[in-house]
Design an enzyme around this catalytic site. Structure first.
Site, PDB file in Angstrom:
ATOM      1  N   PRO A   1       7.737  20.587 -54.507  1.00  0.00           N
ATOM      2  CA  PRO A   1       7.878  20.298 -53.077  1.00  0.00           C
ATOM      3  C   PRO A   1       9.596  20.023 -52.565  1.00  0.00           C
ATOM      4  O   PRO A   1       9.624  19.763 -51.312  1.00  0.00           O
ATOM      5  CB  PRO A   1       7.340  18.850 -52.935  1.00  0.00           C
ATOM      6  N   LYS A   2      10.126  20.289 -53.471  1.00  0.00           N
ATOM      7  CA  LYS A   2      11.821  20.362 -53.164  1.00  0.00           C
ATOM      8  C   LYS A   2      12.568  21.606 -53.371  1.00  0.00           C
ATOM      9  O   LYS A   2      13.836  21.854 -53.463  1.00  0.00           O
ATOM     10  CB  LYS A   2      12.542  19.365 -54.076  1.00  0.00           C
ATOM     11  N   ASN A   3      11.704  22.608 -53.640  1.00  0.00           N
ATOM     12  CA  ASN A   3      12.326  24.112 -53.696  1.00  0.00           C
ATOM     13  C   ASN A   3      12.424  24.480 -52.294  1.00  0.00           C
ATOM     14  O   ASN A   3      11.676  24.695 -51.392  1.00  0.00           O
ATOM     15  CB  ASN A   3      11.287  24.753 -54.484  1.00  0.00           C
TER      16      ASN A   3
END
Lengths: 321, 312
Positions: free
Chosen positions: B117-119
């Site tokens: 989810p932090k890409n």
């Protein structure tokens, strides 16, 4: 160790491989160990960096700048330069004592121009990407190092950054987003390099200062009510230094925190105590320790040692700075 | 909840043949990855699978082949390095070229987001897909799901704000913020979202600021040491170039809390600003004096603020 062969698990950061080089070199530099690298080896590394510089395609400069890695051939059409790779490439070259004579300045600057949007923000790659304060920062650093601002509409970029200052006082990545330690550094550093920091009205500068200072718990967090993280010691430390407020930071508390995130066995720093160290946090742990204390001098905007900066000043810069 | 196409693919491909052993690929000459162990510079020791996939990816991209098999290859390449923006871009070109159905692509990006989810790249890709299809109907749910796991995920909030701005789906957003603040009144992202919604919809009349201060007062009373609520209250006044003294409800609250000796540095800081506005330097100076002890980590700063009072 990171400079040579690097384990398989780093496959997933192949697309920012140049940044790993920069973190490693700059960390060594801050630790006073850059002279441990032999001249031959420095030249090897410099050669590799230059091998990642893209040439323009006829009059099209969109793909110019540096790429991250050689795992995809540079003549594959979509292998465009990336603004952050260009930034770290230039920094790495400076750290290694290169004179930047092999940098195709016109191409890099023209490439930069392709990346600025109507909003004033920058994308990182001309094929299209997200646009935010990080890349405005990269653009400002590149323009500053090459002493060429033709790739940057400074007024528009400044407008974008100013618009992104939130009600809290800190700067967000984009208009309307949440104020954040990373984007606050990017914005303050970019404004400084563009000579626009004084455009901030007094009240807003006061709010900015207070927000930055509030980030210190012992170490720093990046947003209110979030846990501290090693790297914010640099993002906020450097921000406060640029605001002339380094004396308002409690250095002892910051130092104590950073000591807890250091790994006693492997060396290096992690984001939080007890976690696996990584090269990014290791770099920022070192930088975070020194950016305020001045035991090792760091250029708070460009994020390179003052030694590397003085090399640029003495051997490359063409006008009085 | 993570078991979708992305992971099923990944489990399969680990067991599958290398591309160089697949007969249907033998028309392609792979371009080997450079590997320099004589003069290594951050030389990653790529796995066999990585070298295999990327040597074929390089050849395909060089030949500009836009095909179903190339598309599937990008899936493998992304799995090995989800941050490879060049491959993501090439995948988009194939989607456009072959006019592929975007619904499975939405599912795919959802599963990659669930896993990473932090890409940055996957969120950007999702945004591009939505711009292609014009269908933003799933985005509030997607970001809500993501925020359910990490209520402060910057990418999720960024995406959500983009969707709201672009597609004007403001209905119910303030209710969503309320929900989040009820769950965690210290969620700074939710407070920021509150500002964003009001700013983008009704705007900041004096009445609105008043209403919002009443709303915030409630949370301040519940948790007077919550920086987020104080930043919101003081922020909405200042950002809209208004004065504290225009809002009796707020200044009264501050004075009341102070009288009850509530030890909140945020309260004190706000009170100092109020006193300064009222041109009461003595009172402000006393506050700063107290702050030097109450908020001792910033003692030098509070000293400076004190000195600033006398320097006209």
């Amino acid at each position: 160790q990171m400079l040579g062969l690097v384990p398989e698990m780093y496959q997933s950061i192949d697309s920012s491989r140049l940044t790993v080089l920069y973190f490693s070199l700059s960390a060594l530099d801050l630790l006073g160990k850059i002279e441990k690298i032999s001249d031959n080896r420095k030249q090897e590394i410099i050669r590799w960096i230059y091998s990642l510089q893209n040439k323009p395609c006829d009059d099209d400069y969109a793909r110019c700048g540096f790429i991250a890695t050689d795992s995809l051939p540079s003549d594959v059409d979509a292998n465009y330069g990336h603004i952050a790779m260009t930034y770290v490439a230039l920094c790495s070259l400076l750290i290694l004592g290169d004179d930047l004579s092999r940098v195709d300045r016109d191409s890099v600057i023209n490439g930069l121009k392709c990346l600025q949007l109507k909003t004033g923000a920058y994308q990182c790659i001309a094929l299209g990407s997200e646009s935010d304060a990080r890349f405005v920062y990269c653009a400002a650093c590149i323009s500053s190092i090459l002493q060429d601002w033709r790739g940057m509409d400074k007024d528009r970029a400044t407008e974008f950054l100013m618009e992104s200052q939130s009600y809290e006082g800190g700067f967000a990545q984009n208009v309307g987003r949440e104020a954040h330690g990373g984007s606050t550094f990017c914005s303050i550093a970019a404004l400084t390099l563009m000579n626009k920091l004084d455009d901030l009205p007094r009240q807003r500068r006061n709010d900015l200062l207070r927000w930055c200072l509030q980030r210190q718990q012992t170490g720093f967090n990046g947003r209110p009510n979030k846990p501290m993280d090693t790297c914010y010691s640099f993002w906020l430390g450097a921000s406060l230094k640029l605001l002339g407020a380094q004396d308002f930071v409690n250095q002892d508390a910051n130092f104590s925190f950073l000591m807890t995130t250091q790994d006693r066995y492997i060396g290096g720093f992690s984001k939080w105590a007890g976690y696996m160290p990584d090269v990014l946090h290791s770099y920022f742990g070192i930088a975070g320790m020194h950016v305020i204390s001045n035991e090792v001098e760091i250029h708070p905007a460009l994020n390179i040692s003052m030694r590397a900066f003085r090399h640029w000043q003495d051997n490359i810069a063409t006008t009085a700075v | 909840t993570i078991n979708t196409n992305y992971f099923i693919q990944s489990n399969l491909s680990m067991a599958e043949l290398l591309y160089r052993d697949r007969p249907e690929w033998n028309d392609i000459t792979p371009i080997p990855l450079p590997y320099n162990d004589r003069e290594p510079v951050v030389q990653i020791m790529y796995s066999e699978r990585f070298k295999d996939v990327y040597s074929y990816m390089a050849a395909i991209m060089k030949n500009k082949e836009y095909s179903e098999r190339a598309f599937d290859l990008t899936t493998d390449a992304i799995l090995l390095n989800t941050a490879n923006y060049t491959v993501w871009h090439y995948r988009r070109e194939i989607l456009r070229e072959l006019k592929l159905d975007l619904a499975p692509e939405m599912e795919y990006t959802r599963s990659v987001i669930a896993d990473q989810p932090k890409n940055y790249q996957v969120w950007h890709h999702r945004r591009c897909i939505i711009e292609m299809s014009g269908d933003a109907s799933k985005e509030l749910q997607l970001t809500e799901e993501t925020l359910d796991k990490d209520a402060k995920n910057y990418h999720a909030w960024d995406h959500r704000q983009w969707v709201l701005n672009q597609y004007a789906m403001w209905d119910g957003e303030l209710d969503y913020v309320d929900e989040l603040l009820t769950k965690d009144l210290r969620n700074n992202s939710a407070w920021n979202q509150r500002y964003f919604v009001i700013n983008s919809t009704v705007g900041w009349s004096k009445e609105t600021v008043e209403k919002e201060l009443e709303y915030t007062a409630d949370y301040i009373s519940k948790a007077p040491n919550n920086e987020s609520s104080w930043n919101y209250a003081t922020g909405i006044i200042k950002k809209n170039s208004m004065k504290y003294t225009e809002f009796l409800c707020f200044t009264d609250l501050c004075r009341r809390l102070h009288q009850s000796n509530v030890p909140s540095p945020f309260l004190m800081s706000a009170l100092a600003e109020i006193y300064i506005e009222e041109e009461n330097s003595t009172a402000a100076s006393n506050i700063f004096e107290k702050l030097k002890e109450l908020d001792s980590i910033r003692a030098n700063y509070w000293s400076y603020r004190q000195q600033e009072l006398t320097a006209c």
